[in-house]
Write a protein that holds these residues in place. Structure first.
Motif, short mmCIF file in Angstrom:
data_model
loop_
_atom_site.label_atom_id
_atom_site.label_comp_id
_atom_site.label_asym_id
_atom_site.label_seq_id
_atom_site.Cartn_x
_atom_site.Cartn_y
_atom_site.Cartn_z
N PRO A 135 0.83 -1.20 0.00
CA PRO A 135 0.00 0.00 0.00
C PRO A 135 0.87 1.25 0.00
O PRO A 135 2.07 1.19 0.24
CB PRO A 135 -0.80 -0.11 1.30
CG PRO A 135 -0.67 -1.53 1.72
CD PRO A 135 0.63 -2.02 1.16
N ASN A 136 0.27 2.38 -0.24
CA ASN A 136 0.98 3.64 -0.27
C ASN A 136 1.58 3.95 1.10
O ASN A 136 0.90 3.87 2.11
CB ASN A 136 0.01 4.75 -0.69
CG ASN A 136 0.71 6.05 -0.97
OD1 ASN A 136 1.89 6.07 -1.29
ND2 ASN A 136 -0.01 7.14 -0.87
N ALA A 137 2.85 4.26 1.13
CA ALA A 137 3.54 4.62 2.36
C ALA A 137 4.70 5.54 2.00
O ALA A 137 5.24 5.48 0.90
CB ALA A 137 4.07 3.38 3.08
N GLU A 180 8.20 1.70 6.51
CA GLU A 180 7.49 2.18 5.33
C GLU A 180 8.22 1.83 4.03
O GLU A 180 7.60 1.78 2.97
CB GLU A 180 7.32 3.71 5.38
CG GLU A 180 6.47 4.20 6.50
CD GLU A 180 7.28 4.57 7.74
OE1 GLU A 180 6.72 5.23 8.62
OE2 GLU A 180 8.47 4.20 7.83
N PHE A 239 4.15 8.19 7.06
CA PHE A 239 2.75 7.80 7.15
C PHE A 239 2.59 6.44 6.52
O PHE A 239 3.43 6.00 5.75
CB PHE A 239 1.81 8.81 6.47
CG PHE A 239 1.85 8.78 4.96
CD1 PHE A 239 0.98 7.97 4.25
CD2 PHE A 239 2.74 9.57 4.26
CE1 PHE A 239 1.01 7.94 2.86
CE2 PHE A 239 2.77 9.55 2.88
CZ PHE A 239 1.91 8.73 2.18
N ASP A 242 -0.75 4.53 4.91
CA ASP A 242 -2.18 4.53 4.63
C ASP A 242 -2.85 3.31 5.25
O ASP A 242 -2.24 2.26 5.31
CB ASP A 242 -2.43 4.50 3.12
CG ASP A 242 -2.29 5.85 2.46
OD1 ASP A 242 -2.32 6.86 3.16
OD2 ASP A 242 -2.15 5.87 1.23
N PRO A 243 -4.05 3.38 5.73
CA PRO A 243 -4.94 4.51 5.63
C PRO A 243 -4.99 5.41 6.86
O PRO A 243 -5.60 6.46 6.82
CB PRO A 243 -6.31 3.84 5.43
CG PRO A 243 -6.22 2.58 6.23
CD PRO A 243 -4.78 2.14 6.09
N ASP A 244 -4.35 5.07 7.99
CA ASP A 244 -4.66 5.82 9.20
C ASP A 244 -3.54 5.98 10.22
O ASP A 244 -3.80 6.38 11.34
CB ASP A 244 -5.86 5.18 9.89
CG ASP A 244 -5.61 3.71 10.21
OD1 ASP A 244 -4.49 3.22 9.98
OD2 ASP A 244 -6.54 3.05 10.70
#
Length: 170
Positions: free
Chosen positions: A24-26, A39, A101, A103-105
């Motif tokens: 996932p996006n990180a 990440e 970060f 994603d998602p939270d």
């Protein structure tokens, strides 16, 4: 149907989508570009097997915390073990040396506390509260670390692509 066409089940389509998405996006940016963080690492097959959209926020947060803990422990020597502090307590101030970060939270802050001990704060975005504070640099004869400049430089590298995509221009 021609000989090359295949019929896929929904389960096969989900599995194919999960395998096609390496992670996932990180994103993370550190003051020290040689720092390795969760990440940046590929997801273990056990985590990547199930698509993120099929996971509950709790399951997905749990899996990412495992990755963060594993990465943190990989950086410890034999004289130290991992401990956890909770945001909102009297855990003190952290010198910010990296921000990321996942994603998602989840947002994570890397740094050290006022005694110089290595610290990391992992926080759900709904609980995000940040106080910025100036602290004396750790070594007087070295230039101060400036994570803000690295963060802005990282954003600027992506800005032209995002702007072009948003306006449909190439």
């Amino acid at each position: 149907m021609s000989g090359g066409d295949q019929i896929r089940t929904t389960a096969e389509a989900h599995e194919e989508a999960a395998l096609a998405q390496a992670r996932p996006n990180a994103r993370v940016v550190h003051a020290d570009p040689d720092i390795s963080s969760a990440e940046q690492k590929p997801l273990p097959e056990a985590i990547a097997r199930k698509p993120v959209e099929e996971k509950s926020p709790a399951e997905w947060a749990y899996e990412r915390l495992i990755l963060y803990i594993q990465n943190f422990e990989e950086q410890l020597d034999g004289d130290h073990e991992i401990a956890m502090g909770f945001a909102g307590s009297d855990s003190g101030v952290m010198r910010i040396e990296g921000i990321g970060f996942f994603d998602p939270d989840i947002v994570t802050f890397y740094g050290s506390d006022e005694t110089g001990a290595k610290t990391q704060l992992i926080q759900h975005v709904t609980q995000l509260n940040v106080m910025l504070r100036a602290l004396p640099k750790q070594v007087d004869d070295e230039a101060p670390a400036r994570i803000g400049f690295r963060l802005v430089a990282d954003l600027e590298q992506e800005a032209p692509v995002e702007a072009e995509t948003a306006h449909g221009e190439r």
